[in-house]
Design a protein around this motif. Sequence first.
Motif, PDB file in Angstrom:
ATOM      1  N   GLU A 114      26.838 119.616  50.712  1.00 39.00           N
ATOM      2  CA  GLU A 114      26.480 118.395  51.424  1.00 39.00           C
ATOM      3  C   GLU A 114      27.280 117.210  50.894  1.00 39.00           C
ATOM      4  OE1 GLU A 114      22.366 117.525  51.719  1.00 39.00           O
ATOM      5  OE2 GLU A 114      21.885 119.360  52.814  1.00 39.00           O
ATOM      6  N   SER A 115      27.450 116.231  51.750  1.00 40.61           N
ATOM      7  CA  SER A 115      28.189 115.025  51.381  1.00 40.61           C
ATOM      8  C   SER A 115      27.463 114.276  50.264  1.00 40.61           C
ATOM      9  CB  SER A 115      28.354 114.118  52.603  1.00 40.61           C
ATOM     10  OG  SER A 115      27.082 113.765  53.122  1.00 40.61           O
ATOM     11  N   THR A 116      28.178 113.343  49.640  1.00 39.91           N
ATOM     12  CA  THR A 116      27.618 112.630  48.472  1.00 39.91           C
ATOM     13  C   THR A 116      27.729 111.114  48.642  1.00 39.91           C
ATOM     14  OG1 THR A 116      29.750 112.842  47.323  1.00 39.91           O
ATOM     15  CG2 THR A 116      28.084 114.543  46.896  1.00 39.91           C
ATOM     16  N   PHE A 117      27.526 110.632  49.849  1.00 36.71           N
ATOM     17  CA  PHE A 117      27.602 109.188  50.089  1.00 36.71           C
ATOM     18  C   PHE A 117      26.481 108.461  49.352  1.00 36.71           C
ATOM     19  CE2 PHE A 117      29.672 111.004  53.865  1.00 36.71           C
ATOM     20  CZ  PHE A 117      30.882 110.327  53.810  1.00 36.71           C
ATOM     21  N   THR A 118      26.806 107.309  48.817  1.00 33.92           N
ATOM     22  CA  THR A 118      25.824 106.503  48.091  1.00 33.92           C
ATOM     23  C   THR A 118      25.299 105.350  48.928  1.00 33.92           C
ATOM     24  OG1 THR A 118      27.629 105.204  47.117  1.00 33.92           O
ATOM     25  CG2 THR A 118      26.819 107.078  45.849  1.00 33.92           C
ATOM     26  N   THR A 123      22.806 109.172  55.921  1.00 36.74           N
ATOM     27  CA  THR A 123      22.027 110.345  55.522  1.00 36.74           C
ATOM     28  C   THR A 123      22.983 111.461  55.179  1.00 36.74           C
ATOM     29  OG1 THR A 123      20.207 109.731  57.008  1.00 36.74           O
ATOM     30  CG2 THR A 123      20.299 112.028  56.251  1.00 36.74           C
ATOM     31  N   ASN A 124      22.950 111.917  53.951  1.00 37.93           N
ATOM     32  CA  ASN A 124      23.868 112.974  53.539  1.00 37.93           C
ATOM     33  C   ASN A 124      23.540 114.280  54.236  1.00 37.93           C
ATOM     34  OD1 ASN A 124      25.802 111.871  51.616  1.00 37.93           O
ATOM     35  ND2 ASN A 124      24.031 111.428  50.324  1.00 37.93           N
ATOM     36  N   HIS A 127      29.079 116.667  56.466  1.00 40.31           N
ATOM     37  CA  HIS A 127      29.984 115.723  57.125  1.00 40.31           C
ATOM     38  C   HIS A 127      31.428 116.100  56.796  1.00 40.31           C
ATOM     39  CE1 HIS A 127      26.735 113.128  58.387  1.00 40.31           C
ATOM     40  NE2 HIS A 127      26.294 112.994  57.147  1.00 40.31           N
ATOM     41  N   MET A 142      33.613 111.728  49.174  1.00 37.91           N
ATOM     42  CA  MET A 142      32.188 111.813  49.456  1.00 37.91           C
ATOM     43  C   MET A 142      31.863 112.751  50.610  1.00 37.91           C
ATOM     44  SD  MET A 142      31.046 107.839  48.933  1.00 37.91           S
ATOM     45  CE  MET A 142      31.402 106.965  47.395  1.00 37.91           C
ATOM     46  N   TYR A 143      32.879 113.167  51.379  1.00 37.01           N
ATOM     47  CA  TYR A 143      32.643 114.089  52.481  1.00 37.01           C
ATOM     48  C   TYR A 143      32.406 115.497  51.925  1.00 37.01           C
ATOM     49  CZ  TYR A 143      34.075 110.417  55.723  1.00 37.01           C
ATOM     50  OH  TYR A 143      34.140 109.248  56.449  1.00 37.01           O
ATOM     51  N   SER A 144      31.960 116.400  52.773  1.00 38.37           N
ATOM     52  CA  SER A 144      31.574 117.748  52.335  1.00 38.37           C
ATOM     53  C   SER A 144      32.749 118.516  51.744  1.00 38.37           C
ATOM     54  CB  SER A 144      30.987 118.538  53.497  1.00 38.37           C
ATOM     55  OG  SER A 144      29.733 118.025  53.870  1.00 38.37           O
TER      56      SER A 144
END
Length: 334
Positions: A114-118, A123-124, A127, A142-144
């Motif tokens: 899963e993505s790791t956007f902060t 919503t992760n 992506h 931050m993408y998958s």
Amino acid sequence: LTANRTNDFSPNADQVFGGKVEKWIKFANSLKLRMAIRIRYADATLAEQMVKEAISTENGQVGVMENNDDNAFMKVSLNPFYTIFGWGDSRIGADLLTYMNAYEDPRRSVYALESTFTDSSITNGYHGLRIGNTHTAVDAKMYSSMNVTATAPLMWMNAAEVMFLRAEAALLGWDTKDTPENYYKTGIRLSFGQYGASNVESYLEGTTAPSSYKDPKGTYTVTLPGSAVSVQWSGTDNEVNLERIITQKWIANFPLSLEGWADFRRTGYPRLLSTPNNRSNEIIDGKFARRLKYPQQEYNTNKVNVEQIVSTLPGGDKMSTHMWWDCNPRLSNE
């Protein structure tokens, strides 16, 4: 990729099939089937002959791969995908995850992280990163990413692909041992079994089709060209069902990107996202790359031979020039 680890990727019988000769023969026949389908638009007569030779089980012949025990995997001490994705500048493509998200494909968690956007507004999830983007390196990370371990074996070919090849051959009447639909469904079931994914029967009845990609960063949201197919087999339109076959074959073959590229060039499927920024350093006029150019080193060290070959290419040594087998009349202007 790993010049300092020259023994990591050296194949031998023990690393693939443990010296089982019959498995190697099935693999060889499966490769022949792959090559036969590859040239179907260039030489249908030869392609049909090769298909029938490859799948034959007469007179003691073993035929092609049929189940996941036949899958060709090579053991390695360092998986190159683990290295590449570990660098942080490669991520799963937006095209693949757009389809898998629309299909609610249970294999997503096996293929990708899963993505790791902060950013609290995002919503992760799964992506993918779009080709030709201009995101910063920090955002791109931050993408998958690919879900792969350091010692995961490398897939050469699997039985799922063979079933999709047979489905395409059956559409043409070249393989009459089963129907295109049954081969198609068997390919999906084999892929789910290969990865331990559940709910395959529900997946086979899916009627949702992908229509657009929404970039979580809001920059590269775009619609897919045309109307993509759902998973559920329906109707008798061979072209629509060919798109189904190729789309599911593409998903099941992850991460064998070269096979996906070959199928895309010869069939136009799956429907892929356009590229927002052409970074090929040549004019492709909105088209997709059809081949790789000869590297400058070849011109420097093998000039006469390279120039002789290039002189036979209708479009010259360009990425937009079609390969000899990439001659589907429907795609002549692609």
